[in-house]
Design a protein around this motif. Structure first.
Motif, PDB file in Angstrom:
ATOM      1  N   SER A   1      -2.630   5.260  16.053  1.00  0.00           N
ATOM      2  CA  SER A   1      -3.191   4.721  14.875  1.00  0.00           C
ATOM      3  C   SER A   1      -3.272   3.390  14.729  1.00  0.00           C
ATOM      4  CB  SER A   1      -2.659   5.307  13.758  1.00  0.00           C
ATOM      5  OG  SER A   1      -3.372   5.138  12.384  1.00  0.00           O
ATOM      6  N   ILE A   2      -1.892   2.661  15.189  1.00  0.00           N
ATOM      7  CA  ILE A   2      -2.059   1.051  15.178  1.00  0.00           C
ATOM      8  C   ILE A   2      -3.017   0.503  16.381  1.00  0.00           C
ATOM      9  CG2 ILE A   2      -0.578  -0.838  15.780  1.00  0.00           C
ATOM     10  CD1 ILE A   2       1.622   0.435  14.719  1.00  0.00           C
ATOM     11  N   ALA A   3      -3.182   1.308  17.498  1.00  0.00           N
ATOM     12  CA  ALA A   3      -4.009   0.766  18.574  1.00  0.00           C
ATOM     13  C   ALA A   3      -5.638   0.880  18.136  1.00  0.00           C
ATOM     14  CB  ALA A   3      -3.946   1.563  20.011  1.00  0.00           C
ATOM     15  N   ASP A   4      -5.801   1.969  17.283  1.00  0.00           N
ATOM     16  CA  ASP A   4      -7.291   1.948  16.759  1.00  0.00           C
ATOM     17  C   ASP A   4      -7.494   1.066  15.804  1.00  0.00           C
ATOM     18  OD1 ASP A   4      -7.661   4.335  18.416  1.00  0.00           O
ATOM     19  OD2 ASP A   4      -7.098   5.790  16.667  1.00  0.00           O
TER      20      ASP A   4
ATOM     21  N   LEU B   1      -2.894  -2.625   9.094  1.00  0.00           N
ATOM     22  CA  LEU B   1      -1.682  -2.133   9.558  1.00  0.00           C
ATOM     23  C   LEU B   1      -1.134  -0.899   8.516  1.00  0.00           C
ATOM     24  CD1 LEU B   1       0.637  -1.749  11.589  1.00  0.00           C
ATOM     25  CD2 LEU B   1       1.957  -3.569  10.290  1.00  0.00           C
ATOM     26  N   SER B   2      -1.242  -1.130   7.208  1.00  0.00           N
ATOM     27  CA  SER B   2      -0.746  -0.052   6.243  1.00  0.00           C
ATOM     28  C   SER B   2      -1.801   0.980   6.445  1.00  0.00           C
ATOM     29  CB  SER B   2      -0.714  -0.805   4.728  1.00  0.00           C
ATOM     30  OG  SER B   2      -2.179  -1.259   4.305  1.00  0.00           O
ATOM     31  N   ALA B   3      -3.333   0.817   6.499  1.00  0.00           N
ATOM     32  CA  ALA B   3      -4.209   1.881   6.665  1.00  0.00           C
ATOM     33  C   ALA B   3      -3.824   2.740   7.951  1.00  0.00           C
ATOM     34  CB  ALA B   3      -5.500   1.139   6.786  1.00  0.00           C
ATOM     35  N   ALA B   4      -3.461   2.169   9.025  1.00  0.00           N
ATOM     36  CA  ALA B   4      -3.198   2.809  10.096  1.00  0.00           C
ATOM     37  C   ALA B   4      -1.856   3.566  10.188  1.00  0.00           C
ATOM     38  CB  ALA B   4      -3.031   1.714  11.335  1.00  0.00           C
ATOM     39  N   ALA B   5      -0.874   3.125   9.468  1.00  0.00           N
ATOM     40  CA  ALA B   5       0.403   3.968   9.210  1.00  0.00           C
ATOM     41  C   ALA B   5       0.383   4.988   8.302  1.00  0.00           C
ATOM     42  CB  ALA B   5       1.529   2.826   8.589  1.00  0.00           C
ATOM     43  N   CYS B   6      -0.763   4.673   7.194  1.00  0.00           N
ATOM     44  CA  CYS B   6      -0.847   5.753   6.356  1.00  0.00           C
ATOM     45  C   CYS B   6      -1.479   7.063   6.982  1.00  0.00           C
ATOM     46  CB  CYS B   6      -1.957   5.205   5.337  1.00  0.00           C
ATOM     47  SG  CYS B   6      -1.240   4.712   3.832  1.00  0.00           S
ATOM     48  N   GLU B   7      -2.227   6.779   7.896  1.00  0.00           N
ATOM     49  CA  GLU B   7      -2.780   8.027   8.738  1.00  0.00           C
ATOM     50  C   GLU B   7      -1.778   8.541   9.530  1.00  0.00           C
ATOM     51  OE1 GLU B   7      -6.265   7.323  11.378  1.00  0.00           O
ATOM     52  OE2 GLU B   7      -7.694   6.791   9.734  1.00  0.00           O
ATOM     53  N   ALA B   8      -0.748   7.781   9.837  1.00  0.00           N
ATOM     54  CA  ALA B   8       0.267   8.407  10.509  1.00  0.00           C
ATOM     55  C   ALA B   8       1.474   8.938   9.552  1.00  0.00           C
ATOM     56  CB  ALA B   8       1.032   7.758  11.461  1.00  0.00           C
ATOM     57  N   GLY B   9       1.235   9.000   8.546  1.00  0.00           N
ATOM     58  CA  GLY B   9       2.172   9.600   7.328  1.00  0.00           C
ATOM     59  C   GLY B   9       2.933   8.902   6.609  1.00  0.00           C
ATOM     60  N   PHE B  10       3.003   7.498   6.807  1.00  0.00           N
ATOM     61  CA  PHE B  10       3.511   6.668   5.896  1.00  0.00           C
ATOM     62  C   PHE B  10       3.118   6.649   4.575  1.00  0.00           C
ATOM     63  CE2 PHE B  10       5.156   5.333  10.061  1.00  0.00           C
ATOM     64  CZ  PHE B  10       6.319   4.732   9.911  1.00  0.00           C
ATOM     65  N   GLU B  11       3.989   6.417   3.516  1.00  0.00           N
ATOM     66  CA  GLU B  11       3.430   6.401   2.144  1.00  0.00           C
ATOM     67  C   GLU B  11       3.579   5.201   1.147  1.00  0.00           C
ATOM     68  OE1 GLU B  11       6.823   9.427   0.158  1.00  0.00           O
ATOM     69  OE2 GLU B  11       5.573  10.200   1.848  1.00  0.00           O
ATOM     70  N   ALA B  12       4.571   4.410   1.541  1.00  0.00           N
ATOM     71  CA  ALA B  12       4.878   3.196   0.869  1.00  0.00           C
ATOM     72  C   ALA B  12       4.932   2.055   1.675  1.00  0.00           C
ATOM     73  CB  ALA B  12       5.973   3.430  -0.062  1.00  0.00           C
ATOM     74  N   PHE B  13       4.795   0.940   1.182  1.00  0.00           N
ATOM     75  CA  PHE B  13       4.600  -0.359   1.882  1.00  0.00           C
ATOM     76  C   PHE B  13       5.037  -1.605   1.188  1.00  0.00           C
ATOM     77  CE2 PHE B  13       1.344   2.509   3.638  1.00  0.00           C
ATOM     78  CZ  PHE B  13       1.698   2.423   4.925  1.00  0.00           C
ATOM     79  N   GLU B  14       5.988  -2.811   1.869  1.00  0.00           N
ATOM     80  CA  GLU B  14       6.206  -3.535   1.276  1.00  0.00           C
ATOM     81  C   GLU B  14       5.923  -4.985   2.129  1.00  0.00           C
ATOM     82  OE1 GLU B  14      10.242  -2.716  -1.379  1.00  0.00           O
ATOM     83  OE2 GLU B  14      10.477  -3.036   0.721  1.00  0.00           O
ATOM     84  N   ASP B  15       5.545  -6.027   1.697  1.00  0.00           N
ATOM     85  CA  ASP B  15       5.146  -7.105   2.565  1.00  0.00           C
ATOM     86  C   ASP B  15       6.594  -7.798   2.974  1.00  0.00           C
ATOM     87  OD1 ASP B  15       2.433  -6.652   2.340  1.00  0.00           O
ATOM     88  OD2 ASP B  15       2.276  -8.498   0.968  1.00  0.00           O
TER      89      ASP B  15
END
Length: 288
Positions: free
Chosen positions: A60-63, A24-38
């Motif tokens: 991106s999530i669907a992929d 999910l973090s990889a998918a969100a990165c592709e959509a422009g997200f830049e930081a994550f927290e569990d």
């Protein structure tokens, strides 16, 4: 900087949760997200407000997500805050880009220590809620490229200028004129401040995304962009439109695995890939 936070909830078997978070973090990165927290139920992701694209995120999530894993999310605005405050207060150690260039934290450095000329270029950066001090691999790779090029008397466009470090370095190497722009008001103001701090008088800074170039008639000898992959691809026509004949385009901000996508976007604009350098998994590509 202004951000959205997305609260992602993942529904899957317990033993799949950590892998699902990583995908999910990889998918969100592709959509422009830049930081994550569990989080207990999944993940929280942060994206600059102008970068948020729900359709791109959903696609991106669907992929990325495997069968048997579902993801839902809610998005809300994060109150404005100084994201770098703790880091700014602590400062950063001097960054030796190479033997000819060192980046210093302007807030925590006594500049009087460096009287005289010992052949080393010193750039002083005060990061006021903006990114780009030379600590990241992508910034260092572009700085090394600039140091290896003859930029004297050449015009430079710095796209997504952040603290202004790339344009400032180009100016100190003899580039003239230099123009930068950034979508974030903090960054644009910080770049102007740092330019003055380093005695750079020939660098202008505009506020906005690549559309601000619609009002810029000039073309440039060197165009630089250290931005995430999706913006680079989307803004490639704007970069090309502002390059002189025979100009060079330096791009970074993406992983080595993303080079084929970047190259394809550049090729559509009539640009050819000259070479790629890497630092860990990050890449910096030169086009003409």
């Amino acid at each position: 900087m202004k951000y959205f936070v997305a609260d992602f909830k993942i529904v899957c078997e317990a033993e799949q949760l950590q892998v699902a978070r990583e995908l999910l973090s990889a998918a969100a990165c592709e959509a422009g997200f830049e930081a994550f927290e569990d989080s207990d139920e999944g993940l929280q992701g942060y994206v600059q407000r102008p970068m948020y694209d729900k359709e791109a995120l959903d696609a991106s999530i669907a992929d990325y997500m495997p069968v048997g894993v579902s993801v839902s999310y809610e998005v809300e605005e994060v109150p404005d805050q100084d994201w770098n405050q703790g880091w700014e207060d602590e400062g950063f150690e001097p960054i030796g880009v190479n033997e000819n260039l060192v980046i210093y934290d302007a807030k925590h450095t006594d500049r009087e220590m460096f009287a005289g000329d010992d052949g080393v270029m010193r750039i002083f950066i005060e990061a006021r809620n903006a990114f780009g001090t030379g600590t990241h691999q992508t910034t260092r790779m572009i700085l090394r490229r600039l140091l290896g090029m003859d930029v004297h008397g050449k015009s430079v466009l710095d796209c997504g200028c952040g603290t202004g470090i790339l344009g400032i370095t180009a100016s100190r190497l003899g580039a003239d004129p230099v123009l930068g722009y950034d979508i974030d008001e903090w960054s644009a103001n910080n770049a102007r401040y740092n330019a003055a701090l380093n005695g750079v008088e020939n660098m202008g800074v505009l506020l906005g995304d690549a559309s601000v170039l619609d009002n810029v008639e000039d073309r440039f000898d060197i165009v630089i962009a250290n931005i995430n992959r999706n913006i680079l691809v989307a803004d490639m026509p704007a970069f090309r439109a502002h390059m002189k004949e025979g100009a060079q385009l330096i791009l970074s901000g993406f992983y080595e695995a993303d080079v084929p996508m970047i190259e394809a976007a550049a090729k559509e604009q009539g640009l050819a890939l000259c070479d790629v350098v890497t630092d860990e998994d990050w890449a910096c590509a030169l086009f003409k």
